[in-house]
Design a protein around this motif. Structure first.
Motif, PDB file in Angstrom:
ATOM      1  N   UNK A  28       0.865  -1.176   0.000  1.00 12.55           N
ATOM      2  CA  UNK A  28       0.000   0.000   0.000  1.00 12.55           C
ATOM      3  C   UNK A  28       0.903   1.228   0.000  1.00 12.55           C
ATOM      4  N   UNK A  29       0.961   1.920  -1.132  1.00 14.14           N
ATOM      5  CA  UNK A  29       1.977   2.950  -1.334  1.00 14.14           C
ATOM      6  C   UNK A  29       1.346   4.240  -1.837  1.00 14.14           C
ATOM      7  N   UNK A  30       1.789   5.374  -1.307  1.00 16.25           N
ATOM      8  CA  UNK A  30       1.448   6.660  -1.881  1.00 16.25           C
ATOM      9  C   UNK A  30       2.408   6.909  -3.042  1.00 16.25           C
ATOM     10  N   UNK A  31       1.890   6.810  -4.253  1.00 14.25           N
ATOM     11  CA  UNK A  31       2.746   6.842  -5.427  1.00 14.25           C
ATOM     12  C   UNK A  31       3.333   8.217  -5.708  1.00 14.25           C
ATOM     13  N   UNK A  32       2.838   9.253  -5.036  1.00 12.67           N
ATOM     14  CA  UNK A  32       3.449  10.576  -5.182  1.00 12.67           C
ATOM     15  C   UNK A  32       4.617  10.775  -4.221  1.00 12.67           C
ATOM     16  N   UNK A  33       4.915   9.765  -3.409  1.00 12.07           N
ATOM     17  CA  UNK A  33       6.026   9.820  -2.451  1.00 12.07           C
ATOM     18  C   UNK A  33       7.195   9.009  -3.013  1.00 12.07           C
ATOM     19  N   UNK A  34       8.203   9.664  -3.582  1.00  8.92           N
ATOM     20  CA  UNK A  34       9.309   8.926  -4.195  1.00  8.92           C
ATOM     21  C   UNK A  34      10.003   7.968  -3.240  1.00  8.92           C
ATOM     22  N   UNK A  35      10.154   8.364  -1.971  1.00  9.48           N
ATOM     23  CA  UNK A  35      10.823   7.489  -1.017  1.00  9.48           C
ATOM     24  C   UNK A  35      10.047   6.212  -0.766  1.00  9.48           C
ATOM     25  N   UNK A  36       8.718   6.329  -0.638  1.00 10.45           N
ATOM     26  CA  UNK A  36       7.887   5.151  -0.411  1.00 10.45           C
ATOM     27  C   UNK A  36       7.899   4.232  -1.624  1.00 10.45           C
ATOM     28  N   UNK A  37       7.885   4.823  -2.802  1.00 10.15           N
ATOM     29  CA  UNK A  37       7.914   4.017  -4.024  1.00 10.15           C
ATOM     30  C   UNK A  37       9.248   3.279  -4.139  1.00 10.15           C
ATOM     31  N   UNK A  38      10.349   3.953  -3.834  1.00 11.65           N
ATOM     32  CA  UNK A  38      11.657   3.303  -3.906  1.00 11.65           C
ATOM     33  C   UNK A  38      11.743   2.154  -2.905  1.00 11.65           C
ATOM     34  N   UNK A  39      11.170   2.329  -1.726  1.00 13.40           N
ATOM     35  CA  UNK A  39      11.164   1.252  -0.733  1.00 13.40           C
ATOM     36  C   UNK A  39      10.385   0.050  -1.250  1.00 13.40           C
ATOM     37  N   UNK A  40       9.269   0.297  -1.945  1.00 14.81           N
ATOM     38  CA  UNK A  40       8.491  -0.793  -2.514  1.00 14.81           C
ATOM     39  C   UNK A  40       9.304  -1.547  -3.565  1.00 14.81           C
ATOM     40  N   UNK A  41       9.960  -0.805  -4.454  1.00 17.40           N
ATOM     41  CA  UNK A  41      10.764  -1.439  -5.496  1.00 17.40           C
ATOM     42  C   UNK A  41      11.901  -2.248  -4.877  1.00 17.40           C
ATOM     43  N   UNK A  42      12.546  -1.709  -3.837  1.00 16.46           N
ATOM     44  CA  UNK A  42      13.626  -2.430  -3.152  1.00 16.46           C
ATOM     45  C   UNK A  42      13.105  -3.698  -2.479  1.00 16.46           C
ATOM     46  N   UNK A  43      11.891  -3.620  -1.924  1.00 16.27           N
ATOM     47  CA  UNK A  43      11.306  -4.786  -1.263  1.00 16.27           C
ATOM     48  C   UNK A  43      11.042  -5.905  -2.264  1.00 16.27           C
ATOM     49  N   UNK A  44      10.485  -5.558  -3.405  1.00 18.16           N
ATOM     50  CA  UNK A  44      10.213  -6.566  -4.444  1.00 18.16           C
ATOM     51  C   UNK A  44      11.514  -7.188  -4.918  1.00 18.16           C
ATOM     52  N   UNK A  45      12.534  -6.376  -5.124  1.00 10.16           N
ATOM     53  CA  UNK A  45      13.823  -6.886  -5.578  1.00 10.16           C
ATOM     54  C   UNK A  45      14.422  -7.850  -4.563  1.00 10.16           C
ATOM     55  N   UNK A  46      14.301  -7.512  -3.276  1.00 10.53           N
ATOM     56  CA  UNK A  46      14.902  -8.342  -2.234  1.00 10.53           C
ATOM     57  C   UNK A  46      14.130  -9.634  -2.013  1.00 10.53           C
ATOM     58  N   UNK A  47      12.796  -9.552  -2.074  1.00  7.14           N
ATOM     59  CA  UNK A  47      11.971 -10.708  -1.742  1.00  7.14           C
ATOM     60  C   UNK A  47      11.722 -11.635  -2.929  1.00  7.14           C
ATOM     61  N   UNK A  48      11.691 -11.080  -4.153  1.00 10.06           N
ATOM     62  CA  UNK A  48      11.369 -11.907  -5.320  1.00 10.06           C
ATOM     63  C   UNK A  48      12.477 -11.800  -6.363  1.00 10.06           C
ATOM     64  N   UNK A  49      12.519 -10.662  -7.066  1.00  3.46           N
ATOM     65  CA  UNK A  49      13.533 -10.406  -8.090  1.00  3.46           C
ATOM     66  C   UNK A  49      13.284  -9.005  -8.614  1.00  3.46           C
ATOM     67  N   UNK A  50      14.188  -8.465  -9.427  1.00  3.84           N
ATOM     68  CA  UNK A  50      13.948  -7.131  -9.986  1.00  3.84           C
ATOM     69  C   UNK A  50      12.689  -7.096 -10.848  1.00  3.84           C
ATOM     70  N   UNK A  51      12.085  -5.938 -10.917  1.00  3.94           N
ATOM     71  CA  UNK A  51      10.868  -5.758 -11.709  1.00  3.94           C
ATOM     72  C   UNK A  51      11.234  -5.635 -13.177  1.00  3.94           C
ATOM     73  N   UNK A  52      10.601  -6.457 -14.006  1.00  2.00           N
ATOM     74  CA  UNK A  52      10.877  -6.452 -15.436  1.00  2.00           C
ATOM     75  C   UNK A  52       9.833  -5.686 -16.242  1.00  2.00           C
ATOM     76  N   UNK A  53       8.558  -5.788 -15.825  1.00  2.00           N
ATOM     77  CA  UNK A  53       7.484  -5.125 -16.568  1.00  2.00           C
ATOM     78  C   UNK A  53       6.617  -4.353 -15.581  1.00  2.00           C
ATOM     79  N   UNK A  54       6.979  -3.135 -15.245  1.00  2.00           N
ATOM     80  CA  UNK A  54       6.123  -2.321 -14.377  1.00  2.00           C
ATOM     81  C   UNK A  54       4.895  -1.848 -15.160  1.00  2.00           C
TER      82      UNK A  54
END
Length: 210
Positions: A28-54
C-alpha cells in the motif's frame, strides 16, 4: 483511494510449475512519495527479483462538471492520474536500463484523445500521460527499454429486445470479454515503442516475463 495511493502487486515465478502459486507482494503505497515508491521497489527486488514489466495502473476519475472543477479537483486529478506515474518510472529505470530488454506499460484512457464531458481534468491528465509515454519511449528506447500505453474505453451499450434469443450474438453473454490485450515479452513484441493500443472491452492482461 487516497491522494496518489495505489496498490502495487508484482508476481514472477519462472522456475515454478504452472500449478504452483507465484510469489506475490502487495504494498500500500502513496505513489506521489518517491521514497515510499523506492522502498516498494527495493522490497520486491529483495523478496522476489527485480521488476521487469512495471504497469502504471493507479488512477481515479470522479466526474466533475467543468463549472465545479476548482483548483483542488484539478490538482487531485493530475496528481493521481499523471504525477503519480513519475516516481515509479524513476525507481525502476536504473534496473531496466541495466537489463536492456524490458517494458513499461502505462494504462491510459481513450479520453486522452477524445476528451469527455465532466472529466476535463481527468482527460487532460491522460493526455499528459500519453506525452509522458512517448517521451520516455524516446529516452529509454536506446537502452532497450520499451514504453507503451494501453487505452481502455467503455463498452458500447447492449441492444435491448423483448426476446433475448433475438439479440445479436455480440449483445448476449457476460459483460466482459476474454482478455483484450496480451503483451508477450518477446523480441518481436518489444519492437513496438511509444505506441498506444485501444482496448474497448474486457480485462487487460500483461503476463509475467518469461
Amino acid at each position: 483511494m487516497g491522494l496518489g495511493q495505489g496498490i502495487s502487486t508484482y508476481a514472477h515465478a519462472p522456475s515454478q510449475p504452472s500449478s504452483a502459486a507465484a510469489p506475490r507482494i502487495a504494498a500500500n503505497v502513496y505513489l506521489t512519495d518517491p521514497g515510499a515508491v523506492q522502498s516498494m521497489v527495493d522490497l520486491v527486488r529483495a523478496e522476489i527479483r527485480p521488476i521487469d514489466i512495471p504497469v502504471n495502473n493507479a488512477g481515479s476519475c470522479p466526474p466533475v462538471p467543468w463549472q465545479d472543477t476548482d483548483e483542488a479537483a484539478w490538482n487531485y486529478s493530475l496528481d493521481v492520474n499523471l504525477t503519480a506515474r513519475c516516481p515509479p518510472c524513476h525507481a525502476v529505470t536504473p534496473g531496466l536500463i541495466q537489463r536492456r530488454w524490458e517494458l513499461i506499460v502505462d494504462i491510459g484512457s481513450v479520453n486522452a484523445r477524445a476528451g469527455r464531458t465532466h472529466l476535463v481534468a481527468y482527460s487532460t491528465a491522460k493526455a499528459g500521460l500519453l506525452g509522458l509515454t512517448r517521451s520516455l519511449a524516446g529516452e529509454l528506447g536506446p537502452y532497450g527499454v520499451c514504453v507503451n500505453m494501453v487505452m481502455p474505453g467503455s463498452s458500447p451499450p447492449r441492444q435491448r429486445t423483448p426476446d433475448p434469443a433475438r439479440r445479436p450474438a455480440a449483445a448476449r453473454g457476460p459483460a466482459t470479454s476474454p482478455p483484450a490485450v496480451l503483451l508477450p515479452p518477446t523480441r518481436a513484441s518489444v519492437c513496438v515503442v511509444g505506441d498506444f493500443l485501444h482496448a474497448r472491452q474486457g480485462p487487460i492482461c500483461v503476463p509475467a516475463p518469461a
